[in-house]
Enzyme design. Structure first.
Site, PDB file in Angstrom:
ATOM      1  N   ALA A  73      35.918  45.940  41.640  1.00  0.00           N
ATOM      2  CA  ALA A  73      35.714  47.331  42.036  1.00  0.00           C
ATOM      3  C   ALA A  73      36.362  48.194  40.956  1.00  0.00           C
ATOM      4  CB  ALA A  73      36.380  47.574  43.384  1.00  0.00           C
ATOM      5  N   GLY A 111      35.923  42.525  43.524  1.00  0.00           N
ATOM      6  CA  GLY A 111      34.642  42.917  44.120  1.00  0.00           C
ATOM      7  C   GLY A 111      33.459  42.228  43.448  1.00  0.00           C
ATOM      8  N   GLU A 160      33.314  38.924  45.053  1.00  0.00           N
ATOM      9  CA  GLU A 160      32.887  39.172  46.439  1.00  0.00           C
ATOM     10  C   GLU A 160      31.388  39.455  46.505  1.00  0.00           C
ATOM     11  OE1 GLU A 160      36.126  42.092  46.915  1.00  0.00           O
ATOM     12  OE2 GLU A 160      36.549  41.084  48.811  1.00  0.00           O
ATOM     13  N   GLU A 205      43.263  40.741  43.487  1.00  0.00           N
ATOM     14  CA  GLU A 205      43.731  41.941  44.200  1.00  0.00           C
ATOM     15  C   GLU A 205      45.236  41.963  44.462  1.00  0.00           C
ATOM     16  OE1 GLU A 205      40.922  40.385  44.809  1.00  0.00           O
ATOM     17  OE2 GLU A 205      39.316  41.839  45.218  1.00  0.00           O
TER      18      GLU A 205
HETATM   19  N1  COA Z   1      37.885  48.746  37.116  1.00  0.00           N
HETATM   20  C1  COA Z   1      37.789  49.723  36.195  1.00  0.00           C
HETATM   21  N2  COA Z   1      37.675  49.482  34.875  1.00  0.00           N
HETATM   22  C2  COA Z   1      37.628  48.191  34.488  1.00  0.00           C
HETATM   23  C3  COA Z   1      37.736  47.122  35.387  1.00  0.00           C
HETATM   24  C4  COA Z   1      37.856  47.450  36.765  1.00  0.00           C
HETATM   25  N3  COA Z   1      37.929  46.502  37.712  1.00  0.00           N
HETATM   26  N4  COA Z   1      37.694  45.966  34.699  1.00  0.00           N
HETATM   27  C5  COA Z   1      37.567  46.299  33.408  1.00  0.00           C
HETATM   28  N5  COA Z   1      37.538  47.635  33.264  1.00  0.00           N
HETATM   29  C6  COA Z   1      37.406  48.434  32.032  1.00  0.00           C
HETATM   30  C7  COA Z   1      38.730  48.473  31.266  1.00  0.00           C
HETATM   31  O1  COA Z   1      39.567  49.486  31.785  1.00  0.00           O
HETATM   32  C8  COA Z   1      38.229  48.786  29.865  1.00  0.00           C
HETATM   33  O2  COA Z   1      37.877  50.152  29.801  1.00  0.00           O
HETATM   34  P1  COA Z   1      38.335  51.072  28.533  1.00  0.00           P
HETATM   35  O3  COA Z   1      37.704  50.396  27.347  1.00  0.00           O
HETATM   36  O4  COA Z   1      37.767  52.405  28.842  1.00  0.00           O
HETATM   37  O5  COA Z   1      39.826  50.987  28.507  1.00  0.00           O
HETATM   38  C9  COA Z   1      36.928  47.996  29.779  1.00  0.00           C
HETATM   39  O6  COA Z   1      36.534  47.767  31.121  1.00  0.00           O
HETATM   40  C10 COA Z   1      37.076  46.658  29.084  1.00  0.00           C
HETATM   41  O7  COA Z   1      38.103  45.926  29.740  1.00  0.00           O
HETATM   42  P2  COA Z   1      39.362  45.292  28.984  1.00  0.00           P
HETATM   43  O8  COA Z   1      40.455  45.139  29.981  1.00  0.00           O
HETATM   44  O9  COA Z   1      39.669  46.053  27.740  1.00  0.00           O
HETATM   45  O10 COA Z   1      38.767  43.858  28.583  1.00  0.00           O
HETATM   46  P3  COA Z   1      39.600  42.527  28.318  1.00  0.00           P
HETATM   47  O11 COA Z   1      38.633  41.565  27.730  1.00  0.00           O
HETATM   48  O12 COA Z   1      40.847  42.807  27.593  1.00  0.00           O
HETATM   49  O13 COA Z   1      40.019  41.997  29.774  1.00  0.00           O
HETATM   50  C11 COA Z   1      39.642  41.525  32.120  1.00  0.00           C
HETATM   51  C12 COA Z   1      39.028  41.582  30.705  1.00  0.00           C
HETATM   52  C13 COA Z   1      38.488  41.229  33.089  1.00  0.00           C
HETATM   53  C14 COA Z   1      40.666  40.371  32.179  1.00  0.00           C
HETATM   54  C15 COA Z   1      40.324  42.846  32.477  1.00  0.00           C
HETATM   55  O14 COA Z   1      39.411  43.889  32.200  1.00  0.00           O
HETATM   56  C16 COA Z   1      40.782  42.973  33.897  1.00  0.00           C
HETATM   57  O15 COA Z   1      41.778  42.369  34.275  1.00  0.00           O
HETATM   58  N6  COA Z   1      40.066  43.784  34.723  1.00  0.00           N
HETATM   59  C17 COA Z   1      40.429  44.073  36.078  1.00  0.00           C
HETATM   60  C18 COA Z   1      40.124  42.903  36.972  1.00  0.00           C
HETATM   61  C19 COA Z   1      40.565  43.187  38.377  1.00  0.00           C
HETATM   62  O16 COA Z   1      41.724  43.271  38.672  1.00  0.00           O
HETATM   63  N7  COA Z   1      39.578  43.326  39.262  1.00  0.00           N
HETATM   64  C20 COA Z   1      39.821  43.482  40.650  1.00  0.00           C
HETATM   65  C21 COA Z   1      39.766  44.885  41.042  1.00  0.00           C
HETATM   66  S1  COA Z   1      40.112  45.062  42.765  1.00  0.00           S
END
Ligand code: COA
Length: 260
Positions: A66, A112, A115, A135
């Site tokens: 999400a 999400g 999910e 989460e």
């Molecule tokens: N919500 C909002 N933005 C998200 C996102 C999320 N769940 N997941 C990734 N993004 C965005 C990042 O903020 C980044 O945006 P920016 O370039 O404007 O800063 C872009 O997507 C790329 O992500 P980034 O984190 O730079 O890529 P990465 O390869 O370094 O890491 C992940 C990949 C998936 C490990 C990391 O993005 C992450 O941990 N995301 C969140 C996962 C999460 O906790 N999801 C559950 C939400 S309830």
């Protein structure tokens, strides 16, 4: 309707829905959830579409969760509403859709995102896929059905560990857990999903929708799976698809289901 966050491609009886926010790793913001809800409802009503494939745009992510930026400042009430509305308009909708939905998990499927993949009827993954429910690392719990569907799919102990550690598993482990049905190279993912979709689309769409309902009934607390199966089984006998399927078998020809 014009969509800003998703792309729909139709090829014969198969529709591919692609979540298209690659710069945000296809994170589910409010608008994307609404668009997906509308798209799935419309595709369900379109009886020329027999199977839907759901995937993410780009090579990195199915859906990375999400959109955290949208709920970071939510109150208790807003948090509850977010989960209730999302479950109703998208996650439960997909699970109960009469048209089969295959998740083509092409990279990260987190929070999400996992999910949503779990709401689909089954999952196929590319070998770079990584899945998890992170989460609790954010101080919240899965709110789009993850605490229920993950234990259903992989068992309570494994689900507890994944949820508590907030760790990701790779595609092979997901295959081993039964979370995904197949793992293939990324460039073969959609082809495999379309091949499976092709096999599904040869069968009776009416019978398939009854089967989805009966299988799902066994996982809901307000319904009895066996009773639902008996009712759905009986109803099949009143359908044109059943007449066609049985006639075709007896006449030694391939069935051409009218979908009624
Ligand atoms: N919500 C909002 N933005 C998200 C996102 C999320 N769940 N997941 C990734 N993004 C965005 C990042 O903020 C980044 O945006 P920016 O370039 O404007 O800063 C872009 O997507 C790329 O992500 P980034 O984190 O730079 O890529 P990465 O390869 O370094 O890491 C992940 C990949 C998936 C490990 C990391 O993005 C992450 O941990 N995301 C969140 C996962 C999460 O906790 N999801 C559950 C939400 S309830």
């Amino acid at each position: 309707m014009k969509y800003d966050n998703i792309i729909i491609d139709e090829e014969g009886a198969i529709a591919t829905v692609t979540i298209n926010r690659p710069s945000k790793l296809n994170a589910l913001n409010r608008d994307t959830i609404k668009e997906l809800s509308k798209a799935f409802s419309d595709l369900e009503d379109d009886h020329d579409i027999k199977v839907i494939i759901l995937t993410g745009s780009g090579e990195k992510a199915f859906v990375a969760g999400a959109d955290i930026s949208e709920f970071a400042d939510f109150s208790v009430k807003q948090g509850g509403k977010l989960a209730a509305k999302g479950q109703k308009i998208l996650f439960d909708l997909v699970e109960d859709l009469e048209t089969p939905v295959i998740a083509a998990v092409n990279g990260f499927a987190l929070g999400g995102g996992l999910e949503l993949a779990m709401s689909c009827h089954f999952r196929v993954a590319s070998d770079n896929a990584r899945m998890g429910l992170p989460e609790v690392s954010l101080g919240v719990i899965p709110g789009y059905g993850g605490t229920q569907r993950l234990p259903q799919l992989i068992g309570k102990g494994r689900a507890m560990e994944m949820i508590m550690t907030a760790s990701m598993i790779n595609a092979d482990q997901a295959l081993n857990y039964g979370l995904v049905n197949h793992v293939v190279a990324q460039n073969e993912l959609l082809d495999l999903c379309k091949k499976i979709a092709g096999k599904i689309s040869n069968n009776s769409p009416v019978a398939i929708s009854h089967a989805i309902k009966a299988v799902n009934a066994g996982f809901k607390h307000d319904s009895n799976g066996y009773a639902s199966e008996i009712k759905a089984f009986g109803e099949c006998f009143g359908t044109a698809d059943f007449k066609e399927g049985t006639s075709a078998f007896l006449e030694k020809r391939k069935a051409d289901f009218p979908g009624e």
